[in-house]
Write an enzyme that holds these catalytic residues in place. Sequence first.
Site, PDB file in Angstrom:
ATOM      1  N   SER A 188      20.674  -7.233  28.037  1.00 59.79           N
ATOM      2  CA  SER A 188      22.041  -6.727  28.131  1.00 59.79           C
ATOM      3  C   SER A 188      23.053  -7.748  28.629  1.00 59.79           C
ATOM      4  O   SER A 188      24.237  -7.615  28.353  1.00 59.79           O
ATOM      5  CB  SER A 188      22.068  -5.490  29.018  1.00 59.79           C
ATOM      6  N   HIS A 216      20.087  -1.550  23.758  1.00 61.86           N
ATOM      7  CA  HIS A 216      21.143  -2.337  23.112  1.00 61.86           C
ATOM      8  C   HIS A 216      20.798  -2.716  21.668  1.00 61.86           C
ATOM      9  O   HIS A 216      21.538  -3.474  21.037  1.00 61.86           O
ATOM     10  CB  HIS A 216      21.443  -3.599  23.917  1.00 61.86           C
ATOM     11  N   LYS A 247      24.747   4.646  24.077  1.00 63.16           N
ATOM     12  CA  LYS A 247      25.446   3.422  23.678  1.00 63.16           C
ATOM     13  C   LYS A 247      25.935   3.563  22.231  1.00 63.16           C
ATOM     14  O   LYS A 247      26.919   4.241  22.001  1.00 63.16           O
ATOM     15  CB  LYS A 247      24.547   2.216  23.928  1.00 63.16           C
TER      16      LYS A 247
HETATM   17  C1  LIG Z   1      22.089   0.956  29.391  1.00 64.44           C
HETATM   18  C2  LIG Z   1      20.642   0.751  29.499  1.00 64.44           C
HETATM   19  C3  LIG Z   1      19.805   1.762  29.960  1.00 64.44           C
HETATM   20  C4  LIG Z   1      20.359   3.060  30.513  1.00 64.44           C
HETATM   21  O1  LIG Z   1      20.772   3.911  29.505  1.00 64.44           O
HETATM   22  P1  LIG Z   1      21.674   5.191  29.858  1.00 64.44           P
HETATM   23  O2  LIG Z   1      21.447   6.098  28.714  1.00 64.44           O
HETATM   24  O3  LIG Z   1      23.072   4.707  29.994  1.00 64.44           O
HETATM   25  O4  LIG Z   1      21.137   5.753  31.141  1.00 64.44           O
HETATM   26  C5  LIG Z   1      18.444   1.542  29.956  1.00 64.44           C
HETATM   27  N1  LIG Z   1      17.928   0.370  29.526  1.00 64.44           N
HETATM   28  C6  LIG Z   1      18.708  -0.646  29.096  1.00 64.44           C
HETATM   29  C7  LIG Z   1      18.085  -1.911  28.623  1.00 64.44           C
HETATM   30  C8  LIG Z   1      20.089  -0.479  29.070  1.00 64.44           C
HETATM   31  O5  LIG Z   1      20.862  -1.483  28.659  1.00 64.44           O
END
Ligand SMILES: *Cc1c(COP(=O)(O)O)cnc(C)c1O
Length: 399
Positions: A188, A216, A247
């Site tokens: 990320s 992502h 996302k």
């Molecule tokens: C954003 C993210 C999460 C968390 O996801 P949410 O649905 O926002 O709780 C988990 N793992 C990774 C790699 C992320 O980038």
Amino acid sequence: MAIETKNRMSFLDEEIKTLKDEGRFITLRILEGAQKPVSVIDGKKVVNLTSNNYLALATHPKLLAAAKKAIDDYGVGTAAVRTIIGTMDIHEELEKRIAAFKGTESAIVFQSGFATNVAVCQSLMTSPEDLLISDQLNHASIIDGGRLSKATRKIYAHKDMDALKKILESQESRKARRKMIVTDGVFSMDGDIAPLPAIMDLADQYDAFVMVDDAHASGVMGKNGAGTPSHFGLTDRVQIQIGTLSKAIASIGGYVASSKSLRDYMVCTARPFLFSSSHPPSVTATCLAALDVLENEPQHVKKLWENAAMLKEGLRKAGFDTGLSETPITPIMVGDTKKATEFSNRLFDEGVFALAINFPTVPRGKERLRTIVSAGHTPEDLELALEKFAKVGKELRII
Ligand SMILES: *Cc1c(COP(=O)(O)O)cnc(C)c1O
């Protein structure tokens, strides 16, 4: 009474002072209206390069219509956990759709991606004889999942396959009851991709199973956005695929796509599944509509990658260091907390929002701006952003 309470919690003043001294105090920026590629934030119209709204689905008419219809058909909430009476037919339908989308036998949805990672690590790794092996740059929810598990934990240097091999070869690993290798599919902060083929080969060689967190990568990489296993042609070999609905899917939630036996086991043992209520039907219907869009409107993923290429190329041409990025997450390396923060603030004044990422989120010396482009940005939006990056970058002697 009130005075006494205040005194007993005066440590908070100290803690907040420390946060401020260390530059870690957060003031929330406020979005006025919807999450859009060009948004009004703190009263200012800016090109928004910060959200994870990769495909601009947060305002897609089909998703909005699905959410509204679900409220009429099912009400606004479930008022129950999944295992009591919080499973509606659309919850089941979404899990079937996710399994088909990911190319797995089965899937199970959680309240968030964070809850999903915690649930999997905690449910599968239940003894110190279990070994959880994690990339150094994995997401915080994987770290916390590991902490809540009972497993022995080992961390390998970012994407370092020799280091991973060393752990797998160790005495501890040979004696382990279960071995799980965990990696983000796309990282990320740097926007680089996990070396999944090499990880799978090592996993096969040393009898480990693999969990890939494609938060992502879902909606971004692979066939119709199916993720990194699809991108690498490894769908049949990766045991556990994690994804988020928060996302690119633009709603909220997370899921595990894997075998039917893992789903059955999680239904009985995963604590966020057992002890926290299920999604409002509007959320579930939104996710179903998003999967429809991914399947039927491939232009969004295509546009996302075109925009990513345009922004990356423009930044590199201007002389910026965009680090290791291979995806629509593009960092602009700065290497100094104050400068990164100033860069972000000055850009905001100029009508471009890119977030400064500082220690401890990234190591000292690796401070940066992080940009995430969306399929909804127009060429004019990106040209404006590039012009402002160059202007402020020169002003601050970053280029
Ligand atoms: C954003 C993210 C999460 C968390 O996801 P949410 O649905 O926002 O709780 C988990 N793992 C990774 C790699 C992320 O980038």
